[in-house]
Design an enzyme around this catalytic site. Structure first.
Site, mmCIF file in Angstrom:
data_model
loop_
_atom_site.group_PDB
_atom_site.id
_atom_site.type_symbol
_atom_site.label_atom_id
_atom_site.label_comp_id
_atom_site.label_asym_id
_atom_site.label_seq_id
_atom_site.Cartn_x
_atom_site.Cartn_y
_atom_site.Cartn_z
ATOM 1 N N GLY A 40 8.134 12.264 -3.964
ATOM 2 C CA GLY A 40 9.580 12.399 -3.949
ATOM 3 C C GLY A 40 9.966 13.729 -3.321
ATOM 4 N N TYR A 41 11.244 13.841 -3.013
ATOM 5 C CA TYR A 41 11.766 15.027 -2.336
ATOM 6 C C TYR A 41 12.718 15.782 -3.246
ATOM 7 C CZ TYR A 41 9.440 13.394 1.748
ATOM 8 O OH TYR A 41 8.454 13.016 2.604
ATOM 9 N N LEU A 42 12.472 17.089 -3.356
ATOM 10 C CA LEU A 42 13.375 17.976 -4.069
ATOM 11 C C LEU A 42 14.457 18.467 -3.116
ATOM 12 C CD1 LEU A 42 10.707 19.997 -6.073
ATOM 13 C CD2 LEU A 42 11.932 17.914 -6.753
ATOM 14 N N GLU A 93 14.783 13.226 -5.509
ATOM 15 C CA GLU A 93 15.749 12.263 -4.990
ATOM 16 C C GLU A 93 15.150 10.864 -5.120
ATOM 17 O OE1 GLU A 93 16.985 13.439 -1.005
ATOM 18 O OE2 GLU A 93 16.727 15.539 -1.557
ATOM 19 N N ASN A 155 9.236 10.017 6.064
ATOM 20 C CA ASN A 155 9.301 9.717 4.631
ATOM 21 C C ASN A 155 10.584 10.267 4.013
ATOM 22 O OD1 ASN A 155 6.521 8.647 3.230
ATOM 23 N ND2 ASN A 155 6.160 9.615 5.197
#
Length: 166
Positions: A40-42, A93, A155
């Site tokens: 996941g992406y912060l 996210e 991604n």
């Protein structure tokens, strides 16, 4: 609908070099066993991304800069597995990226093919390490048209515009 493509990448002293290609067929499947990834992406801004991911039983924090041509800055650090899962569950996210990665050695290179699940089901991508943008390599017979520079397949963009919603 299933879409296949490849990413050629290099990570040398904080730099990543990528080129992308469509994949032809499924012959690559018989060449490797896969490992599950959850990421996941912060932060998914194009100027910088901050990613956390689990790879099997390990976990990593990765910071990447903006792509210029086929190159960008990249820094990756191993972090505690439990911390990574907490970040994925509570701060990342959504949707998370769920995929299985297969590593295939060919000549002096390793092709990393990612098969996506969840919101990106049907998308299959791969990566190969290079030392420069113009480095020569022989494409396997399952590598087709080059699509380098198409940001839809990053991604970090797949969380904003998942493949199943295209």
């Amino acid at each position: 609908m299933t879409l296949h493509f490849l990413i050629c990448k290099e990570n040398i002293m904080g730099k990543e070099i990528e080129r992308k290609f469509l994949v032809i067929g499924n012959d690559w499947r018989a060449l490797a066993q896969g490992t599950m990834y959850r990421q996941g992406y912060l932060n998914s801004a194009k100027e910088r991304t901050v990613r956390v991911r689990t790879v099997g039983d390990k976990a990593f924090l990765t910071v990447k800069g903006i792509t210029v041509g086929a190159t960008r800055a990249e820094y990756e650090y191993e972090i505690p597995f439990a911390d990574c899962n907490a970040l994925l569950d509570n701060l990342a996210e959504k949707p998370l990226i769920e995929k299985k990665r297969y590593k295939i050695k060919q000549d002096a290179f390793v092709w990393e093919i990612d098969e996506f699940f969840g919101e990106n089901q049907g998308l299959i991508v791969a990566e190969i390490e290079l030392t420069s943008e113009d480095q020569k390599f022989e494409k396997p017979h399952w590598v087709g048209e080059e699509v380098t520079g198409d940001p839809r397949y990053f991604n970090s963009n797949l969380i904003k515009h998942p493949f199943t919603k295209w």
